[in-house]
Design an enzyme around this catalytic site. Structure first.
Site, PDB file in Angstrom:
ATOM      1  N   SER A 118       8.311   4.381  18.598  1.00 57.85           N
ATOM      2  CA  SER A 118       8.821   4.895  17.332  1.00 57.85           C
ATOM      3  C   SER A 118       9.476   3.808  16.495  1.00 57.85           C
ATOM      4  O   SER A 118       9.863   4.069  15.360  1.00 57.85           O
ATOM      5  CB  SER A 118       9.828   6.023  17.594  1.00 57.85           C
ATOM      6  OG  SER A 118      10.845   5.591  18.468  1.00 57.85           O
ATOM      7  N   HIS A 139       1.889   6.668  16.634  1.00 53.45           N
ATOM      8  CA  HIS A 139       3.189   7.318  16.780  1.00 53.45           C
ATOM      9  C   HIS A 139       3.072   8.812  16.501  1.00 53.45           C
ATOM     10  O   HIS A 139       2.988   9.245  15.355  1.00 53.45           O
ATOM     11  CB  HIS A 139       4.204   6.665  15.826  1.00 53.45           C
ATOM     12  CG  HIS A 139       5.569   7.261  15.900  1.00 53.45           C
ATOM     13  ND1 HIS A 139       6.433   7.284  14.822  1.00 53.45           N
ATOM     14  CD2 HIS A 139       6.232   7.877  16.919  1.00 53.45           C
ATOM     15  CE1 HIS A 139       7.558   7.874  15.177  1.00 53.45           C
ATOM     16  NE2 HIS A 139       7.449   8.244  16.443  1.00 53.45           N
ATOM     17  N   GLU A 151       1.667   8.632  12.779  1.00 54.29           N
ATOM     18  CA  GLU A 151       1.776   7.344  12.097  1.00 54.29           C
ATOM     19  C   GLU A 151       0.854   6.357  12.796  1.00 54.29           C
ATOM     20  O   GLU A 151       0.989   6.121  13.999  1.00 54.29           O
ATOM     21  CB  GLU A 151       3.205   6.811  12.167  1.00 54.29           C
ATOM     22  CG  GLU A 151       4.122   7.279  11.075  1.00 54.29           C
ATOM     23  CD  GLU A 151       5.446   6.537  11.099  1.00 54.29           C
ATOM     24  OE1 GLU A 151       5.853   6.033  10.036  1.00 54.29           O
ATOM     25  OE2 GLU A 151       6.097   6.472  12.166  1.00 54.29           O
ATOM     26  N   ASN A 189      10.960   6.654  10.886  1.00 47.73           N
ATOM     27  CA  ASN A 189      12.302   6.388  11.385  1.00 47.73           C
ATOM     28  C   ASN A 189      13.122   5.484  10.474  1.00 47.73           C
ATOM     29  O   ASN A 189      14.357   5.503  10.532  1.00 47.73           O
ATOM     30  CB  ASN A 189      12.231   5.817  12.794  1.00 47.73           C
ATOM     31  CG  ASN A 189      11.969   6.910  13.808  1.00 47.73           C
ATOM     32  OD1 ASN A 189      12.602   7.959  13.759  1.00 47.73           O
ATOM     33  ND2 ASN A 189      11.031   6.690  14.705  1.00 47.73           N
TER      34      ASN A 189
END
Length: 299
Positions: A118, A139, A151, A189
């Site tokens: 992540s 991800h 992702e 993130n």
């Protein structure tokens, strides 16, 4: 591309295995701990049953999905025929780099190596292999069988055909892939963690309480879950690790983890998985209670 190996059978690993198996892929699920594999299969069967009850799958489709999964405690055996190997272990750079060195040595030359990280740089991981052009980020979001986003992170040397292959595979899982470049935190993130960190600072500085902060974000910003409860579900140790990557990688003090988050992780109040975070999670209960342990001793 039909044979998939997933390394790591925790929450993310078993969710990834579930999604691939449900969509007809042959999945090798690998973990060094046999008990972890047993728990993973139990979780997958439980989640497939939930899909049957919601009429998303039939009983026959559930049975076929389970038959598509084979478990291994040997990495060598798990990857010997893999078209795609996906690493889904804990968010620890040293562990991941070690696994990718092993994958590079054990996998066939044409195997694509993906990581579910992540936040850890794809380029850094790829540089520890002899095939950086075949290393890519994939991800998934938690819970994997439910969440649509993937992702797809291309490292500095990731081949465009590899990126396109991962995009195609994600679509075959009924996911929505989004291609992003390899910078700290990627997109999800880099935006999410500063918000969670600021929510923790708001609690730390006495601006408002846990429920009040989460209620503002749910009712005022239409978030399905408040940032403090979401942090509990992600795991406070994971949140801290990602913030450290952002802080180290970008050098901006705005990414510095809140001292309250640091102390909670040190105290092993990690959220749902430990039974205590910003909320309490009573054993065998879906109810949550606001944690009462936020005294000055944690600050």
């Amino acid at each position: 591309m039909h044979r998939i190996t997933v390394i790591g059978s925790g929450t993310m690993g078993n969710g990834i295995a579930h999604s691939f198996a449900q969509h007809g892929y042959q999945v090798s699920l690998m973990d060094i701990d046999k008990n972890s594999l047993d728990r993973a299969l139990q979780a997958i069967e439980k989640n497939l049953t939930r899909q049957v009850n919601k009429q998303i799958l039939s009983e026959d489709e559930k049975t076929l999905a389970l038959q598509n999964i084979t478990t291994f405690t040997s990495l060598e055996l798990a990857v010997k025929d893999a078209d795609l190997a996906i690493e889904a272990v804990s968010e620890n750079t040293d562990i991941k780099l070690g696994i990718f060195r092993e994958l590079d040595n054990l996998c066939p030359a044409d195997t694509i190596l993906a990581t579910n990280t992540s936040s850890i740089p794809i380029t850094q991981i790829a540089a520890n292999t002899s095939r950086p052009e075949k290393v890519v980020g994939m991800h998934f979001m938690n819970p994997v069988p439910v969440m649509k986003l993937v992702e797809v992170i291309r490292g500095y040397d990731t081949d465009e055909h590899v990126t396109e292959s991962i995009v195609s595979i994600a679509k075959s899982l009924s996911k929505t892939p989004v291609i992003v470049n390899d910078y700290p935190g990627f997109v999800a993130n880099r935006i999410l963690m500063p918000m969670i960190n600021e929510a923790i600072y708001s609690l730390y500085e006495g601006v408002a309480g846990v429920e009040e902060i989460d209620t503002v974000m749910k009712l005022g910003m239409a978030h399905p879950m408040g940032p403090l409860q979401l942090a509990d579900f992600i795991g406070l140790d994971i949140c801290l690790a990602i913030l450290k990557v952002l802080h180290d990688g970008l050098g901006n003090p705005k990414y510095a983890p809140c001292p309250l988050l640091v102390n909670m992780v040190h105290a092993k109040h990690l959220g749902v998985k430990s039974g205590m975070g910003f909320y309490q999670y009573p054993a065998k209960s879906k109810d949550i209670q606001v944690a009462k342990q936020f005294s000055r001793k944690l600050v």
